[in-house]
Design an enzyme around this catalytic site. Structure first.
Site, PDB file in Angstrom:
ATOM      1  N   TYR A  94      -4.110   2.803   2.936  1.00  0.00           N
ATOM      2  CA  TYR A  94      -4.808   3.401   1.798  1.00  0.00           C
ATOM      3  C   TYR A  94      -5.284   4.783   2.226  1.00  0.00           C
ATOM      4  O   TYR A  94      -6.285   4.918   2.929  1.00  0.00           O
ATOM      5  CB  TYR A  94      -5.969   2.481   1.405  1.00  0.00           C
ATOM      6  CG  TYR A  94      -6.814   2.914   0.225  1.00  0.00           C
ATOM      7  CD1 TYR A  94      -6.520   4.022  -0.551  1.00  0.00           C
ATOM      8  CD2 TYR A  94      -7.943   2.167  -0.120  1.00  0.00           C
ATOM      9  CE1 TYR A  94      -7.304   4.392  -1.622  1.00  0.00           C
ATOM     10  CE2 TYR A  94      -8.744   2.522  -1.195  1.00  0.00           C
ATOM     11  CZ  TYR A  94      -8.420   3.637  -1.935  1.00  0.00           C
ATOM     12  OH  TYR A  94      -9.209   4.002  -2.993  1.00  0.00           O
ATOM     13  N   LYS A  96      -0.821   3.624  -0.332  1.00  0.00           N
ATOM     14  CA  LYS A  96      -1.502   4.071  -1.551  1.00  0.00           C
ATOM     15  C   LYS A  96      -1.989   5.479  -1.257  1.00  0.00           C
ATOM     16  O   LYS A  96      -2.880   5.682  -0.431  1.00  0.00           O
ATOM     17  CB  LYS A  96      -2.671   3.144  -1.878  1.00  0.00           C
ATOM     18  CG  LYS A  96      -3.510   3.567  -3.084  1.00  0.00           C
ATOM     19  CD  LYS A  96      -4.673   2.597  -3.283  1.00  0.00           C
ATOM     20  CE  LYS A  96      -5.440   2.871  -4.568  1.00  0.00           C
ATOM     21  NZ  LYS A  96      -6.283   4.066  -4.524  1.00  0.00           N
TER      22      LYS A  96
END
Length: 320
Positions: A143, A173
């Site tokens: 992330y 992400k």
């Protein structure tokens, strides 16, 4: 090596954690929330306990309970449930990763530690490797959100040779506006089957052109249907229509950003659009004002976002 049951792609809703007025988690509405995402928004993948879900404002016990509830209520309804297990403590991240595997999650994601920070790629990789190893059967996603973590290691640099260190790595992400970095992540990893999930909702169309395979975002909780229409237009190579959808979505996001937009306001909008009470955020965040909610509702209505009908040509072209 961990492989997802199918590649994570398309829209992934960054789920909100519903709360009661006294700040406790309201587990009772999560089943209804799942049904709303699937039936009303056409979104069947979720990202749990991330920024939108106030994951780092929850206790470890609460994070475990929230993850369990989403996995349980999403069974046979959702395609993939990804649990964010990032924490400042390596041991806590490992505990959450192991727990995610035990409850049947479809993958785990981790942000960089953001207090005592890793300042080099190798140090960050070592941290991520230890977390991933706690759930060796689960796909692992990084992330990347440097604006919040303060960790400025470029994702392109991080991905170089990452499978040698983290064999369960399946994608990232990417919650940053640096499309050069994002584009190089895609370009330099074309031989890999990584999921490149863009995390800046208002720029998604640009990321699709750069090779994004999907997107994780808060607005897909309540603008999922409209964003899916944009994705469908893009897939059909109707780029003019896709651009019109993106511009229309941007009009709303631009409007609320000027009012002050964050997790608190996301909760208020989701409550308004879905009819499911998301409750207030947890301190130190403050509840969205009535003025914000009223203004957001008026803007949604002016853009025809509360009717769940197809966008009309006039509504697409006219700046509301």
């Amino acid at each position: 090596m961990a492989f997802p049951k199918k590649k994570l792609q398309g829209l992934v809703a960054a789920t909100i954690t519903p709360m009661t007025e006294d700040g406790e988690i309201n587990f009772s509405v999560i089943g209804q929330y799942v049904d709303y995402l699937v039936k009303e928004q056409g979104v069947k993948n979720i990202f749990v306990n991330g920024t939108t879900g106030e994951g780092l404002s929850l206790s470890i016990s609460e994070r475990r309970q929230v993850a369990e509830e989403w996995v349980t209520k999403g069974k046979d309804k959702l395609d993939q449930v990804i649990i964010h297990v990032g924490a400042l403590s390596l041991k806590e991240s490992q505990e959450l990763a192991q727990h995610a595997a035990e409850i049947g999650a479809d993958g785990i994601a981790v942000i960089a530690p953001f207090f005592l920070k890793p300042w080099t790629k190798d140090i960050l990789i070592n941290f991520l490797k230890e977390v991933a190893a706690a759930a060796p059967a689960l796909p692992f996603y990084y992330y990347h959100i440097p604006a919040l973590t303060g960790v400025k290691i470029r994702a392109e640099e991080l991905l170089d040779g990452i499978l040698d260190k983290i064999p369960t790595f399946q994608g990232l992400k990417f919650s940053d506006t640096d499309l050069l970095d994002f584009g190089q992540c895609v370009d330099q990893n074309r031989q890999q089957q990584f999921a490149f999930l863009f995390g800046v909702d208002e720029q998604l169309l640009s990321a699709l052109v750069m090779g994004a395979t999907g997107a994780v975002g808060s607005t897909y909780n309540y603008l999922g249907k409209k964003t899916n229409q944009m994705l469908e237009a893009f897939e059909r190579k109707d780029f003019s229509l896709a651009l019109n959808y993106q511009f229309c979505i941007q009009r709303f996001i631009n409007f609320v950003v000027k009012l002050g937009f964050g997790v608190s306001q996301t909760k208020a909008i989701m409550t308004l659009v879905s009819g499911i009470s998301m409750g207030p955020p947890r301190l130190p965040l403050q509840k969205a004002s009535r003025e914000f909610t009223d203004s957001a509702e008026a803007k949604l209505k002016s853009l025809d976002f509360l009717s769940f009908t197809d966008l009309k040509d006039g509504n697409l072209e006219a700046g509301s």
